[in-house]
Motif scaffolding. Structure first.
Motif, PDB file in Angstrom:
ATOM      1  N   LEU A  15       0.850  -1.193   0.000  1.00  0.00           N
ATOM      2  CA  LEU A  15       0.000   0.000   0.000  1.00  0.00           C
ATOM      3  C   LEU A  15       0.886   1.244   0.000  1.00  0.00           C
ATOM      4  CD1 LEU A  15      -2.597  -1.147   2.700  1.00  0.00           C
ATOM      5  CD2 LEU A  15      -2.514  -1.694   0.262  1.00  0.00           C
ATOM      6  N   GLY A  16       1.074   1.807  -1.164  1.00  0.00           N
ATOM      7  CA  GLY A  16       1.948   2.964  -1.310  1.00  0.00           C
ATOM      8  C   GLY A  16       3.229   2.568  -2.017  1.00  0.00           C
ATOM      9  N   HIS A  17       3.707   3.444  -2.908  1.00  0.00           N
ATOM     10  CA  HIS A  17       4.858   3.084  -3.729  1.00  0.00           C
ATOM     11  C   HIS A  17       5.932   4.153  -3.656  1.00  0.00           C
ATOM     12  CE1 HIS A  17       6.505   1.203  -7.642  1.00  0.00           C
ATOM     13  NE2 HIS A  17       6.636   0.333  -6.662  1.00  0.00           N
ATOM     14  N   GLY A  18       6.144   4.667  -2.436  1.00  0.00           N
ATOM     15  CA  GLY A  18       7.247   5.584  -2.214  1.00  0.00           C
ATOM     16  C   GLY A  18       8.537   4.812  -2.027  1.00  0.00           C
ATOM     17  N   LYS A  19       9.483   5.405  -1.288  1.00  0.00           N
ATOM     18  CA  LYS A  19      10.791   4.776  -1.137  1.00  0.00           C
ATOM     19  C   LYS A  19      10.685   3.419  -0.442  1.00  0.00           C
ATOM     20  CE  LYS A  19      15.509   6.290  -0.577  1.00  0.00           C
ATOM     21  NZ  LYS A  19      16.369   7.452  -0.306  1.00  0.00           N
ATOM     22  N   GLU A  20       9.905   3.353   0.656  1.00  0.00           N
ATOM     23  CA  GLU A  20       9.749   2.081   1.353  1.00  0.00           C
ATOM     24  C   GLU A  20       8.968   1.085   0.498  1.00  0.00           C
ATOM     25  OE1 GLU A  20       8.447   1.876   5.340  1.00  0.00           O
ATOM     26  OE2 GLU A  20      10.110   3.054   6.133  1.00  0.00           O
ATOM     27  N   GLY A  21       7.929   1.557  -0.187  1.00  0.00           N
ATOM     28  CA  GLY A  21       7.135   0.668  -1.030  1.00  0.00           C
ATOM     29  C   GLY A  21       7.966   0.044  -2.135  1.00  0.00           C
ATOM     30  N   ARG A  22       8.822   0.832  -2.752  1.00  0.00           N
ATOM     31  CA  ARG A  22       9.670   0.308  -3.826  1.00  0.00           C
ATOM     32  C   ARG A  22      10.691  -0.693  -3.280  1.00  0.00           C
ATOM     33  NH1 ARG A  22       9.421   5.788  -5.168  1.00  0.00           N
ATOM     34  NH2 ARG A  22      11.545   6.151  -4.419  1.00  0.00           N
ATOM     35  N   LEU A  33       0.253 -11.377   2.730  1.00  0.00           N
ATOM     36  CA  LEU A  33       0.858 -10.287   3.496  1.00  0.00           C
ATOM     37  C   LEU A  33       0.407  -8.958   2.908  1.00  0.00           C
ATOM     38  CD1 LEU A  33       4.596 -11.322   4.105  1.00  0.00           C
ATOM     39  CD2 LEU A  33       2.880 -10.865   5.862  1.00  0.00           C
ATOM     40  N   ILE A  34       0.121  -7.999   3.782  1.00  0.00           N
ATOM     41  CA  ILE A  34      -0.272  -6.655   3.353  1.00  0.00           C
ATOM     42  C   ILE A  34       0.645  -5.673   4.060  1.00  0.00           C
ATOM     43  CG2 ILE A  34      -2.165  -4.997   3.153  1.00  0.00           C
ATOM     44  CD1 ILE A  34      -3.969  -7.528   3.952  1.00  0.00           C
ATOM     45  N   PHE A  35       1.447  -4.959   3.286  1.00  0.00           N
ATOM     46  CA  PHE A  35       2.379  -3.990   3.849  1.00  0.00           C
ATOM     47  C   PHE A  35       1.859  -2.576   3.633  1.00  0.00           C
ATOM     48  CE2 PHE A  35       5.271  -7.581   3.347  1.00  0.00           C
ATOM     49  CZ  PHE A  35       5.987  -7.528   4.545  1.00  0.00           C
ATOM     50  N   ARG A  36       1.766  -1.822   4.693  1.00  0.00           N
ATOM     51  CA  ARG A  36       1.381  -0.414   4.580  1.00  0.00           C
ATOM     52  C   ARG A  36       2.629   0.459   4.481  1.00  0.00           C
ATOM     53  NH1 ARG A  36       2.053   2.891   8.884  1.00  0.00           N
ATOM     54  NH2 ARG A  36       2.808   1.921  10.793  1.00  0.00           N
ATOM     55  N   SER A  37       2.539   1.541   3.732  1.00  0.00           N
ATOM     56  CA  SER A  37       3.561   2.572   3.760  1.00  0.00           C
ATOM     57  C   SER A  37       3.414   3.365   5.055  1.00  0.00           C
ATOM     58  CB  SER A  37       3.433   3.483   2.540  1.00  0.00           C
ATOM     59  OG  SER A  37       3.759   2.765   1.370  1.00  0.00           O
ATOM     60  N   MET A  89       7.243  -2.296   6.867  1.00  0.00           N
ATOM     61  CA  MET A  89       8.657  -2.622   6.728  1.00  0.00           C
ATOM     62  C   MET A  89       9.334  -2.700   8.085  1.00  0.00           C
ATOM     63  SD  MET A  89      11.728  -0.676   4.667  1.00  0.00           S
ATOM     64  CE  MET A  89      11.095  -1.155   3.070  1.00  0.00           C
ATOM     65  N   THR A  90       9.016  -1.751   8.961  1.00  0.00           N
ATOM     66  CA  THR A  90       9.668  -1.722  10.275  1.00  0.00           C
ATOM     67  C   THR A  90       9.311  -2.954  11.091  1.00  0.00           C
ATOM     68  OG1 THR A  90       9.499   0.695  10.196  1.00  0.00           O
ATOM     69  CG2 THR A  90      10.087  -0.289  12.301  1.00  0.00           C
ATOM     70  N   LYS A  91       8.032  -3.351  11.088  1.00  0.00           N
ATOM     71  CA  LYS A  91       7.630  -4.555  11.816  1.00  0.00           C
ATOM     72  C   LYS A  91       8.348  -5.783  11.270  1.00  0.00           C
ATOM     73  CE  LYS A  91       3.469  -5.310  13.302  1.00  0.00           C
ATOM     74  NZ  LYS A  91       2.006  -5.527  13.411  1.00  0.00           N
ATOM     75  N   TYR A  92       8.374  -5.924   9.953  1.00  0.00           N
ATOM     76  CA  TYR A  92       9.014  -7.087   9.334  1.00  0.00           C
ATOM     77  C   TYR A  92      10.504  -7.125   9.670  1.00  0.00           C
ATOM     78  CZ  TYR A  92      10.109 -10.618   5.815  1.00  0.00           C
ATOM     79  OH  TYR A  92      10.537 -11.759   5.180  1.00  0.00           O
ATOM     80  N   PHE A  93      11.139  -5.950   9.624  1.00  0.00           N
ATOM     81  CA  PHE A  93      12.567  -5.877   9.937  1.00  0.00           C
ATOM     82  C   PHE A  93      12.837  -6.363  11.354  1.00  0.00           C
ATOM     83  CE2 PHE A  93      16.258  -3.723  11.700  1.00  0.00           C
ATOM     84  CZ  PHE A  93      17.217  -3.952  10.743  1.00  0.00           C
ATOM     85  N   PHE A  94      12.060  -5.885  12.314  1.00  0.00           N
ATOM     86  CA  PHE A  94      12.285  -6.269  13.706  1.00  0.00           C
ATOM     87  C   PHE A  94      12.002  -7.759  13.933  1.00  0.00           C
ATOM     88  CE2 PHE A  94      12.953  -1.933  14.658  1.00  0.00           C
ATOM     89  CZ  PHE A  94      13.465  -1.856  15.937  1.00  0.00           C
ATOM     90  N   GLU A  95      11.100  -8.312  13.162  1.00  0.00           N
ATOM     91  CA  GLU A  95      10.794  -9.740  13.297  1.00  0.00           C
ATOM     92  C   GLU A  95      11.907 -10.633  12.756  1.00  0.00           C
ATOM     93  OE1 GLU A  95       7.177  -9.882  11.150  1.00  0.00           O
ATOM     94  OE2 GLU A  95       5.967  -8.985  12.751  1.00  0.00           O
ATOM     95  N   GLY A 127      15.984   7.893   5.376  1.00  0.00           N
ATOM     96  CA  GLY A 127      15.925   7.717   3.928  1.00  0.00           C
ATOM     97  C   GLY A 127      16.485   6.420   3.409  1.00  0.00           C
ATOM     98  N   ASN A 128      16.990   5.561   4.299  1.00  0.00           N
ATOM     99  CA  ASN A 128      17.558   4.286   3.882  1.00  0.00           C
ATOM    100  C   ASN A 128      16.632   3.152   4.326  1.00  0.00           C
ATOM    101  OD1 ASN A 128      19.906   5.736   3.077  1.00  0.00           O
ATOM    102  ND2 ASN A 128      20.632   5.688   5.180  1.00  0.00           N
ATOM    103  N   PRO A 129      15.909   2.517   3.418  1.00  0.00           N
ATOM    104  CA  PRO A 129      14.973   1.462   3.809  1.00  0.00           C
ATOM    105  C   PRO A 129      15.685   0.311   4.522  1.00  0.00           C
ATOM    106  CG  PRO A 129      14.531   2.189   1.566  1.00  0.00           C
ATOM    107  CD  PRO A 129      15.831   2.807   1.970  1.00  0.00           C
ATOM    108  N   SER A 130      15.132  -0.126   5.635  1.00  0.00           N
ATOM    109  CA  SER A 130      15.804  -1.147   6.444  1.00  0.00           C
ATOM    110  C   SER A 130      15.884  -2.494   5.743  1.00  0.00           C
ATOM    111  CB  SER A 130      15.101  -1.292   7.798  1.00  0.00           C
ATOM    112  OG  SER A 130      13.722  -1.561   7.623  1.00  0.00           O
ATOM    113  N   LEU A 131      14.935  -2.810   4.860  1.00  0.00           N
ATOM    114  CA  LEU A 131      15.001  -4.095   4.158  1.00  0.00           C
ATOM    115  C   LEU A 131      16.193  -4.174   3.211  1.00  0.00           C
ATOM    116  CD1 LEU A 131      11.460  -5.414   3.176  1.00  0.00           C
ATOM    117  CD2 LEU A 131      12.837  -5.838   5.208  1.00  0.00           C
TER     118      LEU A 131
END
Length: 413
Positions: A6-13, A47-51, A63-69, A109-113
């Motif tokens: 959901l959303g195609h900004g920096k994290e979405g991409r 899986l449904i990821f929100r921006s 992204m943040t939840k997935y990273f911490f998991e 500005g640096n996506p954790s994934l």
């Protein structure tokens, strides 16, 4: 798996690339409002990821939840209303100077994934965590840093309480062996600190600094009392991560810390030095989109005459606090007002203190002329772009606004 993003900004991409390269089926949703989400059917997705700015729901991840998991390294997380990026950068610079493998990710500005699969248990991640990224978190970093909390993003959050509650997740799920650093002169920072189960809690700013700390602050390349506070938080966070008293950190590694502080020149568009011309220093603080950040920028130059360029998108906010931040400081010599808020900011002000202009270019040229008239001996004026307002009335975003300001300043003769 079938994954919705959901959303195609920096994290979405980044999410799209990460999961697509692992053989998943991806569908992007990028044209919706938060109100639309209740009507949308995501039952076919695994899986449904929100921006970040998309309102959380029970079946959404981020992204943040997935990273911490899935992370393998320890995390130093930093939140607050202002100063997150600078504090994260200072922490990262100190750790690098001490020979640590550091990854700086998150709101900076640096996506954790992008770094998730590279991590080892010996590495450390410094994570700038916005309220949007913390909104639905159920885990907290091993070292949490809570800076000053002020009202922000209330056009997205369900009021100030929701904003503070989101911020509080950085501490709420900590364990006794974790570490918390918090700004003690702020009610909401203290309230968040109380949520943490960490047994090691350190507050700042302290009036009595450890021996050698002030001398380290003198090495900072970024100006302002607020950055000395950010540096104190950074030192406490590093000491907490290394499980040593901050006094020991300073005594053992003062050379490395001094080099780290001197080497960090600041973040782009955050009170960023542009150039000196004819005795005048020019600073770009285009990131300033609200009264607190504008006030901080002006205070950074106490004792020096300031010529300010301010104003921007009119979001229907009460302009009284911004007007006070602009016109009350004694060192404010002239204000050039641009954008939709210019008339509102000028209301009731001494006509000799400001001038309304039509463009950023005009503001820069007039600010140069005015500032250069004040240059004399030890008097070093500052021309400061710190709008205290959003940029979308005249620019694509605050990056564009800052880049245009820097180009104009570099073109001055």
């Amino acid at each position: 798996m079938k994954i919705a993003i959901l959303g195609h900004g920096k994290e979405g991409r980044s999410l799209e690339e990460y999961f697509e390269t692992r053989g998943n089926s991806i569908e992007i949703f990028d044209d919706f409002t938060n109100a639309d989400l209740d009507k949308m059917d995501f039952s076919e997705f695994d899986l449904i990821f929100r921006s970040p700015s998309v309102h959380p729901k029970d079946n959404f991840s981020s992204m943040t939840k997935y990273f911490f998991e899935h992370k393998k390294a320890s995390v130093i997380g930093v939140t607050g209303t202002k100063g997150k990026g600078t504090t994260c950068s200072l922490i990262a610079e100190i750790l690098k100077a001490l020979g640590k493998k550091v990854y700086l990710v998150g709101n900076i500005g640096n996506p954790s994934l992008d770094v998730l699969d590279e991590l080892t248990p010996e590495d450390v991640v410094v994570y700038e965590m916005s309220s949007f990224q913390l909104w639905d978190m159920t885990a907290s970093p091993e070292v949490a840093v809570v800076l000053r909390i002020e009202a922000d993003h209330l056009n997205v959050h369900d009021g100030f309480d929701d904003y503070v509650r989101a911020k509080g997740h950085i501490a709420e799920f900590q364990k006794p062996e974790d570490v918390l650093v918090y700004f003690k002169n702020n009610q909401w920072s203290r309230e968040i600190a109380e949520k943490s189960k960490a047994l090691s809690k350190f507050s700042y700013p302290e009036e009595e600094k450890p021996v050698g700390m002030e001398e380290l602050f003198d090495a900072l390349a970024v100006p302002g009392a607020h950055n000395r506070e950010n540096a104190e938080a950074a030192l406490l966070a590093v000491a907490g991560y290394l499980k040593m008293p901050v006094e020991e950190l300073i005594s053992r590694y003062s050379t490395e810390i001094r080099a780290a502080f001197g080497g960090f020149k600041g973040l782009p568009h955050h009170i960023e030095f542009v150039r000196n011309l004819n005795g005048v220093d020019y600073y770009d603080d285009s990131f300033s989109a609200s009264e607190p950040s504008l006030e901080v920028a002006v205070k950074a130059f106490e004792g020096r005459p300031v010529v300010l360029i301010a104003g921007g998108k009119d979001r229907g906010l009460d302009l009284t606090p911004i007007r006070a931040a602009i016109f009350e400081p004694e060192n404010m010599k002239k204000v050039f007002l641009i954008g939709e808020t210019r008339e509102g900011l000028a209301k009731g002000a001494d006509a000799n203190r400001y001038e309304i202009v039509d463009s950023l270019k005009e503001a820069v040229l007039l600010a140069k002329i005015f500032a250069e008239k004040m240059v004399s001996g030890d008097i070093k004026p500052v021309v400061l772009l710190s709008p205290g307002a959003a940029s979308f009335d005249m620019f694509k975003d605050f990056y564009d606004r800052g880049d245009q300001f820097k180009a104009l300043v570099e073109g001055l003769e």
